[in-house]
Design a protein around this motif. Structure first.
Motif, PDB file in Angstrom:
ATOM      1  N   LEU A 103      -6.817   2.046  -8.054  1.00 16.94           N
ATOM      2  CA  LEU A 103      -5.962   1.623  -9.150  1.00 16.94           C
ATOM      3  C   LEU A 103      -4.728   0.963  -8.560  1.00 16.94           C
ATOM      4  O   LEU A 103      -4.137   1.495  -7.615  1.00 16.94           O
ATOM      5  N   VAL A 104      -4.367  -0.205  -9.081  1.00 17.41           N
ATOM      6  CA  VAL A 104      -3.163  -0.882  -8.591  1.00 17.41           C
ATOM      7  C   VAL A 104      -2.161  -1.051  -9.722  1.00 17.41           C
ATOM      8  O   VAL A 104      -2.535  -1.239 -10.884  1.00 17.41           O
ATOM      9  N   ARG A 105      -0.916  -0.960  -9.348  1.00 19.98           N
ATOM     10  CA  ARG A 105       0.207  -1.278 -10.228  1.00 19.98           C
ATOM     11  C   ARG A 105       1.018  -2.333  -9.494  1.00 19.98           C
ATOM     12  O   ARG A 105       1.916  -1.999  -8.722  1.00 19.98           O
ATOM     13  N   PRO A 106       0.691  -3.613  -9.723  1.00 18.75           N
ATOM     14  CA  PRO A 106       1.406  -4.664  -8.989  1.00 18.75           C
ATOM     15  C   PRO A 106       2.897  -4.630  -9.292  1.00 18.75           C
ATOM     16  O   PRO A 106       3.302  -4.394 -10.435  1.00 18.75           O
ATOM     17  N   PRO A 107       3.729  -4.833  -8.273  1.00 17.63           N
ATOM     18  CA  PRO A 107       5.170  -4.907  -8.526  1.00 17.63           C
ATOM     19  C   PRO A 107       5.485  -6.132  -9.379  1.00 17.63           C
ATOM     20  O   PRO A 107       4.657  -7.033  -9.528  1.00 17.63           O
ATOM     21  N   ASN A 108       6.668  -6.171  -9.933  1.00 17.96           N
ATOM     22  CA  ASN A 108       7.063  -7.275 -10.825  1.00 17.96           C
ATOM     23  C   ASN A 108       6.945  -8.643 -10.163  1.00 17.96           C
ATOM     24  O   ASN A 108       6.749  -9.636 -10.856  1.00 17.96           O
ATOM     25  N   GLU A 109       7.038  -8.694  -8.837  1.00 21.08           N
ATOM     26  CA  GLU A 109       6.959  -9.976  -8.137  1.00 21.08           C
ATOM     27  C   GLU A 109       5.556 -10.570  -8.145  1.00 21.08           C
ATOM     28  O   GLU A 109       5.364 -11.721  -7.821  1.00 21.08           O
ATOM     29  N   VAL A 110       4.535  -9.784  -8.516  1.00 19.97           N
ATOM     30  CA  VAL A 110       3.158 -10.269  -8.578  1.00 19.97           C
ATOM     31  C   VAL A 110       2.836 -10.568 -10.031  1.00 19.97           C
ATOM     32  O   VAL A 110       2.868  -9.686 -10.881  1.00 19.97           O
ATOM     33  N   GLU A 111       2.565 -11.830 -10.315  1.00 18.87           N
ATOM     34  CA  GLU A 111       2.258 -12.224 -11.688  1.00 18.87           C
ATOM     35  C   GLU A 111       0.836 -11.805 -12.037  1.00 18.87           C
ATOM     36  O   GLU A 111      -0.115 -12.095 -11.330  1.00 18.87           O
ATOM     37  N   VAL A 112       0.724 -11.082 -13.148  1.00 19.13           N
ATOM     38  CA  VAL A 112      -0.581 -10.630 -13.606  1.00 19.13           C
ATOM     39  C   VAL A 112      -0.765 -11.106 -15.029  1.00 19.13           C
ATOM     40  O   VAL A 112       0.034 -10.823 -15.905  1.00 19.13           O
ATOM     41  N   ARG A 113      -1.815 -11.849 -15.256  1.00 21.62           N
ATOM     42  CA  ARG A 113      -2.154 -12.293 -16.601  1.00 21.62           C
ATOM     43  C   ARG A 113      -3.425 -11.588 -17.028  1.00 21.62           C
ATOM     44  O   ARG A 113      -4.359 -11.479 -16.240  1.00 21.62           O
ATOM     45  N   PRO A 114      -3.482 -11.110 -18.264  1.00 24.71           N
ATOM     46  CA  PRO A 114      -4.737 -10.537 -18.732  1.00 24.71           C
ATOM     47  C   PRO A 114      -5.862 -11.545 -18.575  1.00 24.71           C
ATOM     48  O   PRO A 114      -5.655 -12.749 -18.707  1.00 24.71           O
ATOM     49  N   SER A 115      -7.067 -11.069 -18.290  1.00 23.53           N
ATOM     50  CA  SER A 115      -8.186 -11.979 -18.018  1.00 23.53           C
ATOM     51  C   SER A 115      -8.545 -12.844 -19.213  1.00 23.53           C
ATOM     52  O   SER A 115      -9.121 -13.896 -19.046  1.00 23.53           O
ATOM     53  N   ASN A 116      -8.177 -12.436 -20.433  1.00 26.28           N
ATOM     54  CA  ASN A 116      -8.514 -13.244 -21.605  1.00 26.28           C
ATOM     55  C   ASN A 116      -7.455 -14.299 -21.905  1.00 26.28           C
ATOM     56  O   ASN A 116      -7.630 -15.121 -22.787  1.00 26.28           O
ATOM     57  N   GLU A 117      -6.337 -14.286 -21.177  1.00 24.29           N
ATOM     58  CA  GLU A 117      -5.284 -15.270 -21.411  1.00 24.29           C
ATOM     59  C   GLU A 117      -5.608 -16.532 -20.635  1.00 24.29           C
ATOM     60  O   GLU A 117      -5.817 -16.515 -19.434  1.00 24.29           O
ATOM     61  N   PHE A 133       0.854  -1.185   0.000  1.00 25.43           N
ATOM     62  CA  PHE A 133       0.000   0.000   0.000  1.00 25.43           C
ATOM     63  C   PHE A 133       0.894   1.239   0.000  1.00 25.43           C
ATOM     64  O   PHE A 133       1.092   1.905   1.008  1.00 25.43           O
ATOM     65  N   THR A 134       1.468   1.488  -1.171  1.00 24.91           N
ATOM     66  CA  THR A 134       2.329   2.647  -1.381  1.00 24.91           C
ATOM     67  C   THR A 134       1.762   3.445  -2.541  1.00 24.91           C
ATOM     68  O   THR A 134       0.962   2.936  -3.335  1.00 24.91           O
ATOM     69  N   LYS A 135       2.191   4.682  -2.664  1.00 31.92           N
ATOM     70  CA  LYS A 135       1.732   5.547  -3.756  1.00 31.92           C
ATOM     71  C   LYS A 135       2.153   4.962  -5.111  1.00 31.92           C
ATOM     72  O   LYS A 135       1.445   5.113  -6.103  1.00 31.92           O
TER      73      LYS A 135
END
Length: 181
Positions: free
Chosen positions: A163-177, A147-149
């Protein structure tokens, strides 16, 4: 409308043999715990407190009777104390009550400015080294976001999102993938 309660402290271990307890405040000014009047614990019991030193307080039950023995207060260890939110001051700009963040929809904004729902704020963790948001995801595991700016650049409590910008350590896949494994 049900009154929203805010966690303001936790009853700690007994202090001595005469019924005093260590209190762990979750608020900026611990003395305010006295001024709020009745505090409600996580079992619905009502308490008032009186600070006896900077670390120890006396507890009074709903009948205003002081708890005076160690064995009784020992059974109260780890009970969370709450007050109605309307007793608390309005937060300053860029300040938030944790309870206001729970339930907000977490969005990700892509480079093309399109937005995607990342999940919903499920829990706010504060272990002393920094606050993090646990985001409950519809698919996949929950994600922890600092919870940082930098990681949470925009919050609109009234509209119900952040709005979130997950750090690189959090894997984010687009919902359509689709998971190809």
């Amino acid at each position: 409308m049900k009154t929203q309660l805010v966690h303001v402290g936790t009853i700690g271990k007994p202090h001595g043999v005469r019924g005093l307890v260590h209190l762990h405040p979750c608020i900026e000014n611990p003395k305010d715990l006295e001024t709020y009047g009745e505090l409600v614990d996580d079992r619905g019991e009502r308490w008032t407190i009186s600070w006896q030193s900077s670390k120890a307080a006396a507890l009074y039950d709903s009948q205003k009777k002081r708890i005076e023995d160690r064995n009784t207060v020992e059974k109260l260890t780890n009970r969370k104390l709450f007050v109605p939110k309307d007793l608390l001051p309005e937060p300053e700009e860029d300040e938030f009550y944790f309870s206001d963040l729970i339930g907000l929809q977490a969005k990700i904004k892509h480079e093309d400015q399109s937005e995607e729902i990342f999940g919903t704020v499920h829990i706010v963790h504060d272990y002393g080294a920094g606050v993090s948001l646990e985001i409950k995801r519809d698919q996949g595991e929950n994600a922890l976001i600092p919870f940082t700016k930098l990681c949470v650049p925009e919050i609109d409590v009234k509209s119900g999102w952040l709005l979130v910008r997950p750090p690189n350590e959090v894997e984010v896949r687009p919902s359509n993938e689709k998971d190809q494994s």
